[in-house]
Design a protein around this motif. Structure first.
Motif, PDB file in Angstrom:
ATOM      1  N   LYS A  25       4.579 -48.676  15.411  1.00 20.18           N
ATOM      2  CA  LYS A  25       5.276 -47.616  16.144  1.00 20.18           C
ATOM      3  C   LYS A  25       6.786 -47.793  16.034  1.00 20.18           C
ATOM      4  CE  LYS A  25       1.758 -46.210  19.271  1.00 20.18           C
ATOM      5  NZ  LYS A  25       0.954 -46.676  20.349  1.00 20.18           N
ATOM      6  N   LEU A  26       7.244 -49.030  16.140  1.00 24.28           N
ATOM      7  CA  LEU A  26       8.669 -49.290  16.006  1.00 24.28           C
ATOM      8  C   LEU A  26       9.149 -48.953  14.591  1.00 24.28           C
ATOM      9  CD1 LEU A  26      11.379 -50.354  17.046  1.00 24.28           C
ATOM     10  CD2 LEU A  26      10.600 -52.658  16.430  1.00 24.28           C
ATOM     11  N   PHE A  29       9.245 -45.230  14.303  1.00 26.59           N
ATOM     12  CA  PHE A  29      10.361 -44.756  15.117  1.00 26.59           C
ATOM     13  C   PHE A  29      11.680 -44.967  14.378  1.00 26.59           C
ATOM     14  CE2 PHE A  29      13.662 -45.526  18.327  1.00 26.59           C
ATOM     15  CZ  PHE A  29      13.554 -44.392  19.106  1.00 26.59           C
ATOM     16  N   LEU A  30      11.850 -46.137  13.757  1.00 24.04           N
ATOM     17  CA  LEU A  30      13.082 -46.430  13.027  1.00 24.04           C
ATOM     18  C   LEU A  30      13.220 -45.559  11.778  1.00 24.04           C
ATOM     19  CD1 LEU A  30      13.198 -50.316  13.381  1.00 24.04           C
ATOM     20  CD2 LEU A  30      14.624 -48.626  14.568  1.00 24.04           C
ATOM     21  N   MET A  31      12.112 -45.249  11.126  1.00 22.46           N
ATOM     22  CA  MET A  31      12.169 -44.370   9.952  1.00 22.46           C
ATOM     23  C   MET A  31      12.572 -42.953  10.363  1.00 22.46           C
ATOM     24  SD  MET A  31       8.980 -45.791   7.706  1.00 22.46           S
ATOM     25  CE  MET A  31       9.240 -44.674   6.344  1.00 22.46           C
ATOM     26  N   VAL A  32      11.980 -42.458  11.435  1.00 20.76           N
ATOM     27  CA  VAL A  32      12.374 -41.143  11.956  1.00 20.76           C
ATOM     28  C   VAL A  32      13.844 -41.180  12.354  1.00 20.76           C
ATOM     29  CG1 VAL A  32      12.058 -39.523  13.888  1.00 20.76           C
ATOM     30  CG2 VAL A  32      10.060 -40.441  12.688  1.00 20.76           C
ATOM     31  N   GLY A  33      14.235 -42.250  13.022  1.00 19.13           N
ATOM     32  CA  GLY A  33      15.622 -42.394  13.437  1.00 19.13           C
ATOM     33  C   GLY A  33      16.584 -42.428  12.263  1.00 19.13           C
ATOM     34  N   GLN A  77       4.453 -36.066  16.006  1.00 25.96           N
ATOM     35  CA  GLN A  77       3.437 -35.918  14.970  1.00 25.96           C
ATOM     36  C   GLN A  77       3.137 -37.217  14.223  1.00 25.96           C
ATOM     37  OE1 GLN A  77       1.624 -33.143  14.616  1.00 25.96           O
ATOM     38  NE2 GLN A  77       2.795 -32.412  16.367  1.00 25.96           N
ATOM     39  N   TRP A  78       4.047 -38.189  14.280  1.00 26.39           N
ATOM     40  CA  TRP A  78       3.849 -39.378  13.459  1.00 26.39           C
ATOM     41  C   TRP A  78       3.984 -40.677  14.241  1.00 26.39           C
ATOM     42  CZ3 TRP A  78       7.501 -42.333   9.957  1.00 26.39           C
ATOM     43  CH2 TRP A  78       6.787 -43.096   9.032  1.00 26.39           C
ATOM     44  N   SER A  79       5.142 -40.952  14.812  1.00 25.55           N
ATOM     45  CA  SER A  79       5.387 -42.261  15.430  1.00 25.55           C
ATOM     46  C   SER A  79       4.497 -42.518  16.640  1.00 25.55           C
ATOM     47  CB  SER A  79       6.847 -42.383  15.876  1.00 25.55           C
ATOM     48  OG  SER A  79       7.725 -42.152  14.822  1.00 25.55           O
ATOM     49  N   PHE A  80       4.383 -41.533  17.524  1.00 21.22           N
ATOM     50  CA  PHE A  80       3.658 -41.716  18.781  1.00 21.22           C
ATOM     51  C   PHE A  80       2.499 -40.724  18.917  1.00 21.22           C
ATOM     52  CE2 PHE A  80       8.019 -43.174  19.674  1.00 21.22           C
ATOM     53  CZ  PHE A  80       7.757 -44.457  20.113  1.00 21.22           C
ATOM     54  N   ARG A  81       1.852 -40.397  17.817  1.00 21.11           N
ATOM     55  CA  ARG A  81       0.830 -39.346  17.877  1.00 21.11           C
ATOM     56  C   ARG A  81      -0.396 -39.727  18.698  1.00 21.11           C
ATOM     57  NH1 ARG A  81      -1.162 -39.246  11.694  1.00 21.11           N
ATOM     58  NH2 ARG A  81      -2.206 -41.261  11.710  1.00 21.11           N
ATOM     59  N   ARG A 146      16.820 -44.770  23.683  1.00 25.35           N
ATOM     60  CA  ARG A 146      15.708 -43.849  23.406  1.00 25.35           C
ATOM     61  C   ARG A 146      14.389 -44.582  23.214  1.00 25.35           C
ATOM     62  NH1 ARG A 146      19.468 -40.786  20.043  1.00 25.35           N
ATOM     63  NH2 ARG A 146      19.723 -38.743  20.973  1.00 25.35           N
ATOM     64  N   TYR A 147      14.408 -45.642  22.409  1.00 26.43           N
ATOM     65  CA  TYR A 147      13.149 -46.356  22.154  1.00 26.43           C
ATOM     66  C   TYR A 147      12.574 -46.896  23.456  1.00 26.43           C
ATOM     67  CZ  TYR A 147       9.582 -49.319  20.208  1.00 26.43           C
ATOM     68  OH  TYR A 147       8.365 -49.893  19.926  1.00 26.43           O
ATOM     69  N   TRP A 148      13.414 -47.534  24.253  1.00 24.74           N
ATOM     70  CA  TRP A 148      12.954 -48.074  25.526  1.00 24.74           C
ATOM     71  C   TRP A 148      12.430 -46.958  26.432  1.00 24.74           C
ATOM     72  CZ3 TRP A 148      15.281 -47.064  30.334  1.00 24.74           C
ATOM     73  CH2 TRP A 148      14.726 -47.767  31.403  1.00 24.74           C
TER      74      TRP A 148
END
Length: 172
Positions: A25-26, A29-33, A77-81, A146-148
């Motif tokens: 997930k991290l 998340f970092l790739m989306v970021g 749709q991807w990181s936290f689906r 944001r991540y937190w």
């Protein structure tokens, strides 16, 4: 047929693969970021070099807001689906609005507290200060926040069934 994520993992060295899977997930998340950072930078400089030359904070705010909408779609749709709640969109945008303020704060301080702007510094000095304070420091601070906040309040684990073929989400 393997998913795009599984195909990408197959290209990663064997000793790194378990670490990436454990923190998937991290990583997502970092790739989306990273993608949204590039989008923010392109929109920010596009606006700042054209219609919003005299308003760098407005330019950064617009760019960050646009990237936030894209970030929501990609993270949902991807990181936290496999996570989330029915009111997640509202919570996402509340957290993101706070993150925009966190992102803008270093630029505001740089420009209006430390006076790192023309005529007190050269145009190049102003642009370097804007980039470092708004795009680098502001983005890093907002990313951590944001991540937190997303993991804590928005995309809460265990509230949605996992899609077919996905492992069950970890419980918080």
């Amino acid at each position: 047929m393997p998913s795009p994520t599984q195909r990408a993992l197959a290209r990663v060295p064997d000793r790194l693969r378990p670490l990436l899977v454990q923190h998937r997930k991290l990583v997502k998340f970092l790739m989306v970021g990273g993608f949204c950072f590039l989008l923010t930078m392109a929109v920010n400089f596009g606006l700042k070099l054209t219609v919003l030359q005299a308003k760098p904070v407005v330019s950064l705010t617009i760019a960050t807001t646009l990237a936030t909408v894209v970030s929501y779609v990609l993270n949902r749709q991807w990181s936290f689906r496999t996570n989330g709640r029915q009111r997640e969109a509202i919570l996402f945008f509340v957290v993101s609005a706070l993150a925009v303020l966190v992102n803008d704060a270093p630029l505001i301080v740089s420009r209006y507290v430390f006076d790192l702007r023309e005529p007190d510094v050269s145009h190049l000095g102003q642009e370097v200060a804007d980039f470092l304070s708004g795009m680098i420091v502001g983005t890093l601070l907002a990313m951590v926040f944001r991540y937190w906040a997303m993991k804590r309040w928005v995309f809460v684990a265990g509230t949605r069934p996992a899609p077919a073929g996905e492992p069950e989400p970890e419980r918080v």
